[in-house]
Design a protein around this motif. Structure first.
Motif, PDB file in Angstrom:
ATOM      1  N   GLY A  92      -4.159   3.800  -0.262  1.00 43.15           N
ATOM      2  CA  GLY A  92      -3.313   4.581  -0.597  1.00 43.15           C
ATOM      3  C   GLY A  92      -1.946   3.812  -0.682  1.00 43.15           C
ATOM      4  O   GLY A  92      -0.984   4.054  -1.609  1.00 43.15           O
ATOM      5  N   GLU A  93      -2.039   2.737   0.208  1.00 42.25           N
ATOM      6  CA  GLU A  93      -0.856   1.921   0.132  1.00 42.25           C
ATOM      7  C   GLU A  93      -0.740   0.993  -1.290  1.00 42.25           C
ATOM      8  O   GLU A  93       0.168   0.682  -1.794  1.00 42.25           O
ATOM      9  CB  GLU A  93      -0.616   0.971   1.192  1.00 42.25           C
ATOM     10  N   ARG A  94      -2.207   0.643  -1.601  1.00 45.83           N
ATOM     11  CA  ARG A  94      -2.217  -0.099  -2.980  1.00 45.83           C
ATOM     12  C   ARG A  94      -1.858   0.670  -4.113  1.00 45.83           C
ATOM     13  O   ARG A  94      -1.231   0.238  -4.986  1.00 45.83           O
ATOM     14  CB  ARG A  94      -3.789  -0.627  -2.965  1.00 45.83           C
ATOM     15  N   VAL A  95      -1.946   2.211  -3.940  1.00 50.59           N
ATOM     16  CA  VAL A  95      -1.523   2.596  -5.367  1.00 50.59           C
ATOM     17  C   VAL A  95       0.032   2.943  -5.272  1.00 50.59           C
ATOM     18  O   VAL A  95       0.643   2.672  -6.030  1.00 50.59           O
ATOM     19  CB  VAL A  95      -2.103   4.434  -4.905  1.00 50.59           C
ATOM     20  N   LEU A  96       0.603   3.015  -4.021  1.00 54.16           N
ATOM     21  CA  LEU A  96       2.040   3.047  -3.895  1.00 54.16           C
ATOM     22  C   LEU A  96       2.650   1.604  -4.564  1.00 54.16           C
ATOM     23  O   LEU A  96       3.629   2.018  -5.410  1.00 54.16           O
ATOM     24  CB  LEU A  96       2.681   3.131  -2.254  1.00 54.16           C
ATOM     25  N   TRP A  97       2.234   0.587  -4.207  1.00 55.51           N
ATOM     26  CA  TRP A  97       2.860  -0.702  -4.756  1.00 55.51           C
ATOM     27  C   TRP A  97       2.600  -0.895  -6.251  1.00 55.51           C
ATOM     28  O   TRP A  97       3.325  -1.458  -6.663  1.00 55.51           O
ATOM     29  CB  TRP A  97       2.226  -1.880  -3.724  1.00 55.51           C
ATOM     30  N   CYS A  98       1.141  -0.514  -6.576  1.00 56.08           N
ATOM     31  CA  CYS A  98       1.064  -0.477  -8.057  1.00 56.08           C
ATOM     32  C   CYS A  98       2.054   0.290  -8.845  1.00 56.08           C
ATOM     33  O   CYS A  98       2.503   0.066  -9.985  1.00 56.08           O
ATOM     34  CB  CYS A  98      -0.364  -0.571  -8.324  1.00 56.08           C
ATOM     35  N   ALA A  99       2.178   1.371  -8.322  1.00 55.89           N
ATOM     36  CA  ALA A  99       2.955   2.569  -8.755  1.00 55.89           C
ATOM     37  C   ALA A  99       4.334   2.188  -9.037  1.00 55.89           C
ATOM     38  O   ALA A  99       4.900   2.019 -10.016  1.00 55.89           O
ATOM     39  CB  ALA A  99       2.847   4.000  -8.134  1.00 55.89           C
ATOM     40  N   ILE A 100       5.071   1.367  -8.011  1.00 51.21           N
ATOM     41  CA  ILE A 100       6.445   1.035  -7.980  1.00 51.21           C
ATOM     42  C   ILE A 100       6.464  -0.246  -9.031  1.00 51.21           C
ATOM     43  O   ILE A 100       7.537  -0.224  -9.716  1.00 51.21           O
ATOM     44  CB  ILE A 100       6.909   0.667  -6.635  1.00 51.21           C
TER      45      ILE A 100
ATOM     46  N   ALA B 282       4.614  -0.931 -11.574  1.00 52.37           N
ATOM     47  CA  ALA B 282       4.661  -0.329 -12.989  1.00 52.37           C
ATOM     48  C   ALA B 282       5.967   0.313 -13.626  1.00 52.37           C
ATOM     49  O   ALA B 282       6.192   0.076 -14.645  1.00 52.37           O
ATOM     50  CB  ALA B 282       3.317   0.892 -12.961  1.00 52.37           C
ATOM     51  N   LEU B 283       6.547   1.280 -12.651  1.00 51.53           N
ATOM     52  CA  LEU B 283       7.756   1.791 -13.034  1.00 51.53           C
ATOM     53  C   LEU B 283       9.114   0.573 -12.947  1.00 51.53           C
ATOM     54  O   LEU B 283       9.634   0.925 -13.966  1.00 51.53           O
ATOM     55  CB  LEU B 283       8.229   2.877 -11.980  1.00 51.53           C
ATOM     56  N   GLN B 284       8.710  -0.239 -12.033  1.00 54.34           N
ATOM     57  CA  GLN B 284       9.998  -1.437 -12.258  1.00 54.34           C
ATOM     58  C   GLN B 284       9.901  -2.128 -13.500  1.00 54.34           C
ATOM     59  O   GLN B 284      10.941  -2.282 -14.019  1.00 54.34           O
ATOM     60  CB  GLN B 284       9.805  -2.279 -10.928  1.00 54.34           C
ATOM     61  N   ASN B 285       8.608  -2.462 -13.971  1.00 52.63           N
ATOM     62  CA  ASN B 285       8.402  -3.068 -14.989  1.00 52.63           C
ATOM     63  C   ASN B 285       8.989  -2.264 -16.311  1.00 52.63           C
ATOM     64  O   ASN B 285       9.486  -3.138 -17.411  1.00 52.63           O
ATOM     65  CB  ASN B 285       7.031  -3.428 -15.254  1.00 52.63           C
ATOM     66  N   ARG B 286       8.748  -0.973 -16.257  1.00 49.78           N
ATOM     67  CA  ARG B 286       9.257  -0.274 -17.314  1.00 49.78           C
ATOM     68  C   ARG B 286      10.398   0.157 -17.408  1.00 49.78           C
ATOM     69  O   ARG B 286      11.169   0.418 -18.542  1.00 49.78           O
ATOM     70  CB  ARG B 286       8.172   1.087 -17.844  1.00 49.78           C
ATOM     71  N   TYR B 287      11.132   0.602 -16.416  1.00 47.87           N
ATOM     72  CA  TYR B 287      12.393   1.093 -15.926  1.00 47.87           C
ATOM     73  C   TYR B 287      13.491   0.221 -15.263  1.00 47.87           C
ATOM     74  O   TYR B 287      13.560   0.327 -14.278  1.00 47.87           O
ATOM     75  CB  TYR B 287      12.301   2.320 -15.408  1.00 47.87           C
ATOM     76  N   VAL B 288      13.990  -0.747 -16.001  1.00 46.04           N
ATOM     77  CA  VAL B 288      14.866  -1.746 -15.470  1.00 46.04           C
ATOM     78  C   VAL B 288      16.061  -1.060 -14.734  1.00 46.04           C
ATOM     79  O   VAL B 288      16.398  -1.564 -13.720  1.00 46.04           O
ATOM     80  CB  VAL B 288      15.228  -2.831 -16.532  1.00 46.04           C
ATOM     81  N   GLY B 289      16.606  -0.161 -15.426  1.00 45.99           N
ATOM     82  CA  GLY B 289      17.885   0.483 -14.945  1.00 45.99           C
ATOM     83  C   GLY B 289      17.577   1.426 -13.848  1.00 45.99           C
ATOM     84  O   GLY B 289      18.693   2.218 -13.505  1.00 45.99           O
ATOM     85  N   VAL B 290      16.683   1.494 -12.846  1.00 42.35           N
ATOM     86  CA  VAL B 290      16.276   2.554 -12.085  1.00 42.35           C
ATOM     87  C   VAL B 290      16.067   1.832 -10.648  1.00 42.35           C
ATOM     88  O   VAL B 290      15.381   0.825 -10.636  1.00 42.35           O
ATOM     89  CB  VAL B 290      15.245   3.307 -12.486  1.00 42.35           C
TER      90      VAL B 290
ATOM     91  N   ARG C  87      11.167  -6.661  -8.244  1.00 39.89           N
ATOM     92  CA  ARG C  87      12.423  -6.357  -7.890  1.00 39.89           C
ATOM     93  C   ARG C  87      12.273  -5.597  -6.412  1.00 39.89           C
ATOM     94  O   ARG C  87      11.567  -5.197  -6.207  1.00 39.89           O
ATOM     95  CB  ARG C  87      13.344  -5.577  -8.790  1.00 39.89           C
ATOM     96  N   PRO C  88      13.301  -6.080  -5.642  1.00 36.64           N
ATOM     97  CA  PRO C  88      13.336  -5.532  -4.232  1.00 36.64           C
ATOM     98  C   PRO C  88      13.295  -4.048  -4.373  1.00 36.64           C
ATOM     99  O   PRO C  88      13.850  -3.391  -5.521  1.00 36.64           O
ATOM    100  CB  PRO C  88      14.558  -6.043  -3.645  1.00 36.64           C
ATOM    101  N   VAL C  89      12.825  -3.508  -3.358  1.00 36.27           N
ATOM    102  CA  VAL C  89      13.034  -1.953  -2.960  1.00 36.27           C
ATOM    103  C   VAL C  89      13.710  -1.543  -1.924  1.00 36.27           C
ATOM    104  O   VAL C  89      13.821  -2.373  -1.047  1.00 36.27           O
ATOM    105  CB  VAL C  89      11.741  -1.347  -3.072  1.00 36.27           C
ATOM    106  N   GLN C  90      14.488  -0.485  -1.789  1.00 39.93           N
ATOM    107  CA  GLN C  90      15.267  -0.255  -0.527  1.00 39.93           C
ATOM    108  C   GLN C  90      14.547   0.692   0.364  1.00 39.93           C
ATOM    109  O   GLN C  90      13.684   1.570  -0.074  1.00 39.93           O
ATOM    110  CB  GLN C  90      16.420   0.698  -0.832  1.00 39.93           C
TER     111      GLN C  90
END
Length: 496
Positions: free
Chosen positions: A76-84, A86-94, A124-127
């Protein structure tokens, strides 16, 4: 005046008295409901004001993932980090936030753990928002009515998360469905969910109805007709509440066909539900050579999975004991076979479970042939994979099984439980060829292990080739494309 008329007068007088008594009570109830509604509206206004102030300050929308055990190191944690990622690569301004209850580590240590265990590095880092009351969702806190206790606890934990940080988009990535209405109706957030395993399912109900003892159905309950009946009623009521909570989700992603069937029957939102297979680190294992293994002096059986009760490591050890008992001394004896149990320990309870498993190995006389590898790095996992002949998995109704896919990608002969995701999605024929084996009890597992080891090396090699070729559909790239595609509509709401 007749007796009938007197009775009518008495009833009328009684009705007037009751009305005089009930009217203030009714007024009080209406007043309390009105005050509650006003309070909820005030809380909603306060939370949304906090979000608007944060949005004005940051200038960017925020997506938050609710994952209290993000440092656990499981699938489940692997899904979390892959999901983040993927979204970071596509949505730079989020911006991205993770709600976690891992208080003993820093955010950087969590990210380092993701890199070490899964070979995942975020662009990129996450909070991180650290939650202080994760104990409220620990199963050990609720020895009875565990599902209800954890669900109520998740509401309080979700409230802590919401008051600490109000996101624009909220994703429950760990199965706490009762947090969804909280973030949607009080936080005013768009909400989505990635469901690994339904909190309750028709299979769980059937276990109780048939009075079968399992890890989630204690013997004293299964042996009692009355307690079993009470538990069935409890499960039915809980399933109704669970379905109502889950139906609040704007987007529902599930990890397998098995999970899809149960979520559709419970949440009843087919137009918002889709299967997104979890990302499996297929490419990282493709460089392990596929060669005949007939010259091996010792065949290794490897098990990859967290040390949780539902993984049923006891079944693995007992089946392995049967195999050892049947093998003759000499070339095919005990020394030619070993079992390696690899997994993460989330907490003290898991560590205690490992001690019990070690004790079982001693009791059965197989401790010299069973090895435990706890919280290993990705590099060590890959080395163990390379040496192994068989990949073993014994969880009943496993929702998917990332470890199964990784074993197949590494070219191991997989032996999994004949149920759930492994049966429906993973260990299925590929272009007409066999990709692995399925079993469901000690005897069938022992027989399957013996059958695999008795195969000619070239026959094992063909099964391994089929398995490796079949798992390309579970790659990181496939997940990222499907996940971002499913999320596109929700991410579009952040632009407003």
């Amino acid at each position: 005046m007749s007796a009938h008329d007197q009775l009518v007068l008495c009833l009328c007088e009684l009705t007037r008295l009751l009305w005089k008594l009930l009217l203030p009570l009714l007024f009080l109830c209406v007043l309390l409901i009105a005050l509650l509604v006003l309070l909820l509206l005030a809380v909603r206004f306060w939370l949304q004001s906090n979000r608007d102030a944060r949005r004005a300050r940051d200038g960017r929308p925020t997506v938050a993932f609710f994952h209290p055990y993000c440092n656990a190191g499981g699938g489940g944690e692997r899904v979390l980090w892959c999901a983040i990622r993927a979204l970071q690569n596509r949505y730079v301004g989020v911006n991205f936030v993770v709600y976690t209850g891992d208080l003993g580590v820093t955010g950087q240590q969590i990210l380092d753990g993701a890199r070490r265990r899964f070979n995942i590095v975020l662009p990129r880092p996450v909070q991180f928002v650290f939650l202080r009351h994760r104990l409220l969702v620990e199963p050990g806190l609720f020895p009875h009515f565990t599902l209800l206790g954890q669900s109520v606890g998740s509401i309080f934990l979700g409230w802590e998360a919401l008051t600490e940080f109000v996101p624009d988009l909220y994703i429950d990535s760990m199965g706490y469905a009762f947090t969804l209405p909280l973030f949607r109706y009080l936080g005013g957030c768009s909400v989505g969910s990635y469901v690994h395993y339904p909190t309750i399912s028709s299979d769980m109900l059937s276990v109780v109805r048939e009075r079968n003892p399992r890890f989630n159905n204690a013997g004293f309950v299964s042996n009692s007709l009355l307690l079993s009946a009470i538990k069935v009623v409890y499960y039915c009521l809980f399933a109704l509440l669970y379905g109502m909570a889950g139906s609040c989700s704007d987007l529902i992603m599930v990890n397998s066909s098995w999970t899809l069937d149960h979520i559709l029957s419970l949440w009843r939102a087919p137009n918002r539900t889709s299967v997104i297979y979890p990302p499996c680190n297929v490419s990282a294992f493709l460089d392990i050579p596929l060669e005949e293994d007939g010259d091996k002096k010792c065949h290794s059986i490897i098990s990859v999975g967290q040390f949780r009760p539902e993984k049923d490591h006891q079944l693995q050890i007992r089946a392995f004991k049967k195999v050892l008992d049947r093998r003759r001394e000499g070339a095919g004896g005990r020394e030619a076979l070993k079992l390696v149990l690899i997994g993460g320990c989330r907490n003290q309870e898991d560590e205690d479970r490992v001690l019990l498993l070690r004790g079982l190995c001693q009791e059965l006389g197989v401790a010299d042939r069973v090895e435990f590898r706890l919280n290993v790095s990705f590099e060590e996992l890959k080395r163990e994979m390379e040496d192994a002949t068989i990949g073993l998995h014994t969880m009943w109704n496993e929702h998917f099984g990332i470890g199964i896919v990784e074993c197949m990608a590494a070219g191991k002969v997989i032996l999994a439980h004949k149920s759930g995701g492994p049966k429906l999605d993973i260990v299925v024929p590929y272009e007409g060829g066999q990709t692995g084996f399925l079993a469901d009890d000690e005897e069938s597992y022992a027989e399957a292990i013996e059958r695999i080891l008795a195969l000619p090396p070239e026959a094992r090699l063909q099964i391994r080739r089929n398995a490796r070729q079949s798992v390309a559909r579970f790659s990181d790239q496939e997940f990222e494309e499907c996940f971002c595609g499913a999320m596109e509509l929700l991410m579009g709401t952040l632009e407003g």
